[in-house]
Design an enzyme around this catalytic site. Structure first.
Site, short mmCIF file in Angstrom:
data_model
loop_
_atom_site.label_atom_id
_atom_site.label_comp_id
_atom_site.label_asym_id
_atom_site.label_seq_id
_atom_site.Cartn_x
_atom_site.Cartn_y
_atom_site.Cartn_z
N ASP A 129 4.64 -38.36 -36.07
CA ASP A 129 4.59 -38.78 -34.66
C ASP A 129 3.79 -40.06 -34.45
O ASP A 129 3.70 -40.56 -33.33
CB ASP A 129 3.99 -37.65 -33.80
CG ASP A 129 4.92 -36.46 -33.72
OD1 ASP A 129 6.14 -36.64 -33.87
OD2 ASP A 129 4.43 -35.33 -33.52
N SER A 173 1.00 -29.02 -30.68
CA SER A 173 1.63 -28.06 -31.59
C SER A 173 0.93 -26.71 -31.52
O SER A 173 1.57 -25.65 -31.47
CB SER A 173 1.55 -28.58 -33.03
OG SER A 173 2.31 -29.75 -33.17
N GLY A 188 11.22 -30.63 -27.89
CA GLY A 188 11.92 -30.12 -29.07
C GLY A 188 11.16 -28.98 -29.71
O GLY A 188 11.75 -28.00 -30.17
C1 S3P Z 1 6.06 -30.45 -34.41
C2 S3P Z 1 6.74 -30.87 -35.52
C3 S3P Z 1 7.26 -32.23 -35.68
C4 S3P Z 1 6.69 -33.20 -34.65
C5 S3P Z 1 6.62 -32.60 -33.28
C6 S3P Z 1 5.76 -31.36 -33.28
C7 S3P Z 1 5.60 -29.05 -34.35
O1 S3P Z 1 8.66 -32.19 -35.50
O2 S3P Z 1 7.43 -34.39 -34.62
O3 S3P Z 1 6.08 -33.51 -32.36
O4 S3P Z 1 4.77 -28.71 -33.48
O5 S3P Z 1 6.05 -28.25 -35.19
P1 S3P Z 1 9.65 -31.86 -36.73
O6 S3P Z 1 9.40 -30.47 -37.14
O7 S3P Z 1 11.05 -32.02 -36.17
O8 S3P Z 1 9.33 -32.88 -37.78
#
Ligand code: S3P
Length: 448
Positions: A327, A29, A101
């Site tokens: 996660d 992140s 994502g």
């Molecule tokens: C993340 C937020 C989470 C997490 C992803 C990393 C981020 O997703 O599952 O692996 O770096 O902001 P969500 O915001 O969809 O919960």
């Protein structure tokens, strides 16, 4: 290229005690955010400890496509020559975010208030995931998005020529959505406000403040109210990326399950928005000591000493803890399979829209390994079989999901018979050194 290459089966067999030190890679992140904010600052940002996983490499390439200069100087050492807030240029080709994502949603936010157009795509997993949760609030700034049915990639985003600031209450607890809005708010005049009922990871807020943005976080009856003042000049920073607690979870959980293990996992983030797994494991009876607490790269960290824990009990995981361990449910469900009693995970429906439907992937795989599982749309329940009790002897489908692959390989280390995964190649998205690191501790993981 879309994230990773050919499918690669992997097999994990029961192993002797895990010993030694597990130096896990940088936080995913924080790595994404360092590259994106570096690209939006004026001048050169230096990053150390950057995760060189495919997800982050895809974000680095995207920042270059928007006009920043991103340079690798050595292992984890990178620089970004930023173009300033509102300074992105229009990419001349598709932006392929591979499996990520976080990458695609944050980058959409970062370009949505600049008058340029970009078309985003990704691998088969990312092309199934919902983007409406990000493009809905971005449309309030004046951006437009044209994607496939259900708000799926490929998707073209036309940035707003005259963006207006936004006030938005998050309908789902999502740090990605929160961060996309804050990044868009950077180039909107006036105050952009995001309200989150449940706290999600706060790396964007911390890093925005570090880069010199004016940002306030108030705790109110509505939840966290985050107010960002638009059009700052972001100052380049030196970002030291701490190690990823979500990656640390794999050696930690493996050591809890393999008899005789005793390992050290240094520098694991103790950020309260990320540490739900560690609270949960402690409640189950895990033997984890948090040594040498300190601050590194603006994040609280500690060294974890983790020992084999034969007396772990199933628990009810409090649903309000979900955002701080979202996660980690896949690997927690593996630990639960080796605990005694039942572990109930409620309030976890967000798992269904991750890199895969993680409730379904874990339920089917654990059942194939001989565990009893119950599920509903928002719940996963694992009936524990005690230490060493999981039969194993199955091949589990990973659905292009790195955390599903690593979770079943951890399960194989303590199960009665080997556990295989049909495709371990996505592991490179977040933990490219996983196999070598785990085998260095004593695991018996091999390519199939
Ligand atoms: C993340 C937020 C989470 C997490 C992803 C990393 C981020 O997703 O599952 O692996 O770096 O902001 P969500 O915001 O969809 O919960």
């Amino acid at each position: 290229m879309s994230g990773h290459g050919e499918a690669q089966a992997m097999i994990s067999a029961a192993c002797g005690p895990l010993t030694g030190t597990a130096d896990v890679p940088g936080d995913k992140s924080i790595s994404h955010r360092a590259l994106i904010l570096g690209a939006m600052a004026v001048g050169e940002t230096r990053v150390t400890g950057l995760l060189e996983g495919q997800d982050v490499l895809d974000t680095a390439r995207a920042m270059q496509a928007f006009g920043a200069t991103v340079t690798r100087h050595g292992q984890g050492e990178w620089s970004v020559q930023g173009v300033g807030v509102g300074g992105f240029s229009e990419p001349s080709d598709l932006i392929d975010c591979g499996n990520s994502g976080t990458g695609v949603r944050l980058i959409m936010g970062s370009m949505a208030t600049t008058p340029i157009t970009a078309t985003f795509t990704g691998d088969a997993s990312l092309r199934k995931r919902p983007m409406g949760r990000v493009t809905d609030p971005l449309s309030l700034f004046g951006a437009r998005a044209y994607g496939r049915q259900g708000g799926r990639l490929p998707m073209t985003v036309v940035g707003a020529a005259n963006p207006v600031p936004v006030r938005y209450a998050l309908p789902v607890p999502s740090a990605q959505v929160k961060s996309a809005i804050l990044l868009a708010g950077l180039n909107a005049p006036g105050e952009t406000v995001v309200i989150e009922r449940e706290a999600t990871r706060d790396h964007s807020e911390r890093m925005l403040a570090g880069f010199g943005a004016q940002l306030q976080v108030e705790k109110t009856a509505e939840g966290h109210v985050i107010t960002l003042l638009g059009r700052p000049e972001l100052r380049p920073q030196t970002v030291a990326v701490p190690r990823d607690p979500s990656s640390a979870a794999f050696p930690v959980c493996a050591a809890l399950l393999v008899p005789g293990s005793d390992i050290l996992v240094p520098g694991v983030s103790q950020n309260l928005t990320r540490n739900g797994l560690y609270l949960t494991l402690a409640e189950m009876g895990a033997l984890i000591e948090f040594q040498n607490p300190r601050e590194e790269g603006g994040e609280p960290v500690a060294d974890l000493r983790v020992r084999f824990s034969p007396d772990m009990k199933g628990i009810e995981v409090p649903p309000e803890r979900a955002p701080s361990m979202i996660d980690e449910y896949p690997v927690l469900s593996v630990v639960a399979a080796f605990a005694s009693g039942i572990t109930t995970m409620r309030g976890v429906k967000e798992l269904r829209v991750k890199e895969s439907d993680r409730i379904d992937a874990m339920a089917r795989g654990l059942e194939a390994c001989g565990a009893r599982i119950e599920e509903d749309p928002d719940t996963l329940i694992v009936h524990g079989m005690g230490p060493g009790g999981l039969p194993g002897g199955a091949t589990c489908a990973t659905h292009l999901d790195h955390r599903i692959a690593m979770s079943f390989l951890v399960a194989g280390m303590a199960a009665k018979r080997e556990i295989a995964v049909d495709d371990g190649s996505p592991i490179t998205t977040s933990f490219p050194i996983f196999e070598g690191l785990m085998n260095g501790l004593g695991a018996a993981i091999r390519q199939g």
